[in-house]
Design an enzyme around this catalytic site. Sequence first.
Site, short mmCIF file in Angstrom:
data_model
loop_
_atom_site.label_atom_id
_atom_site.label_comp_id
_atom_site.label_asym_id
_atom_site.label_seq_id
_atom_site.Cartn_x
_atom_site.Cartn_y
_atom_site.Cartn_z
N HIS A 111 0.85 -1.19 0.00
CA HIS A 111 0.00 0.00 0.00
C HIS A 111 0.89 1.24 0.00
O HIS A 111 1.85 1.32 0.78
CB HIS A 111 -0.92 0.00 1.23
CG HIS A 111 -1.85 1.16 1.21
ND1 HIS A 111 -2.96 1.19 0.38
CD2 HIS A 111 -1.83 2.35 1.86
CE1 HIS A 111 -3.58 2.36 0.54
NE2 HIS A 111 -2.92 3.07 1.42
N GLU A 176 8.83 1.25 -3.05
CA GLU A 176 8.03 0.02 -3.19
C GLU A 176 8.85 -1.07 -3.86
O GLU A 176 8.81 -2.23 -3.46
CB GLU A 176 6.78 0.29 -4.03
CG GLU A 176 5.78 1.23 -3.39
CD GLU A 176 4.51 1.40 -4.21
OE1 GLU A 176 4.07 0.43 -4.86
OE2 GLU A 176 3.95 2.50 -4.22
C1 GRF Z 1 1.50 0.81 -6.49
O1 GRF Z 1 1.71 2.15 -6.14
C2 GRF Z 1 0.91 0.05 -5.34
O2 GRF Z 1 1.37 0.48 -4.10
C3 GRF Z 1 -0.56 0.38 -5.47
O3 GRF Z 1 -0.79 0.35 -6.85
C4 GRF Z 1 0.41 0.69 -7.55
C5 GRF Z 1 0.68 -0.42 -8.52
O4 GRF Z 1 1.73 -0.12 -9.38
N1 GRF Z 1 -1.35 -0.56 -4.71
P1 GRF Z 1 2.32 -1.22 -10.35
O5 GRF Z 1 1.14 -1.80 -11.14
O6 GRF Z 1 3.00 -2.26 -9.53
O7 GRF Z 1 3.25 -0.49 -11.26
#
Ligand code: GRF
Length: 203
Positions: A111, A176
């Site tokens: 998240h 992330e």
């Molecule tokens: C990410 O920012 C994640 O945290 C959120 O959705 C986005 C997905 O990005 N839940 P991706 O599809 O992995 O590029």
Amino acid sequence: MNKTVLGVLASGRGSNLQSIIAAIENGRIKARIGVVITDKPDAGALVRAREAGIKAVCIDRRQCTGREEFEERLVGALKEAGVTLVILAGFMRILSPYFVREFKDHIMNIHPSLLPAFSGAHAHRDVLAYGVKVSGCTIHFVDEGMDSGPIILQDTVPVLPDDQEETLAARVLEKEHQLYPRAIELYVNGCLQVEGRHVTIKE
Ligand code: GRF
């Protein structure tokens, strides 16, 4: 010991999926991805998976009679692929208690905020509107609530005065891409111990 089999669920471009694929390819995560499933036929995650030689399927929610059928098909595809850890990577659907029970304690989500602050689908917008000075991302196990399961890892980024949703999202996304592979690596290596809300990391 049997190798962990990941099942990745995504709805969009799949950049987190890509970071996980890279960490498997470079040997950091000792697991394989059994299947990537999207709920949208045009999700970039499908292309990324296929380019990496990973089985990828779309289970189109609109072609199911309802959430029940949709989730039964998800569970069926994950089990057929032998999945032992479900990775939600930008999967924009809330999963019912039925799904959560099927993979209880074996579902992770990412998240893009410091939970429990700013849960929900518009984290960056809500962060900017509130005026906090620090944001970040959270990897957590999934329970039956929304964005509420035990927290595995978090990392922070500054919120800058001239930030827009896009600039903040890009800064968080870099984190992330480091954090999700790390959390999966810890799980695969048996380093995560969960007691109630608390996840202890034993390395
Ligand atoms: C990410 O920012 C994640 O945290 C959120 O959705 C986005 C997905 O990005 N839940 P991706 O599809 O992995 O590029």
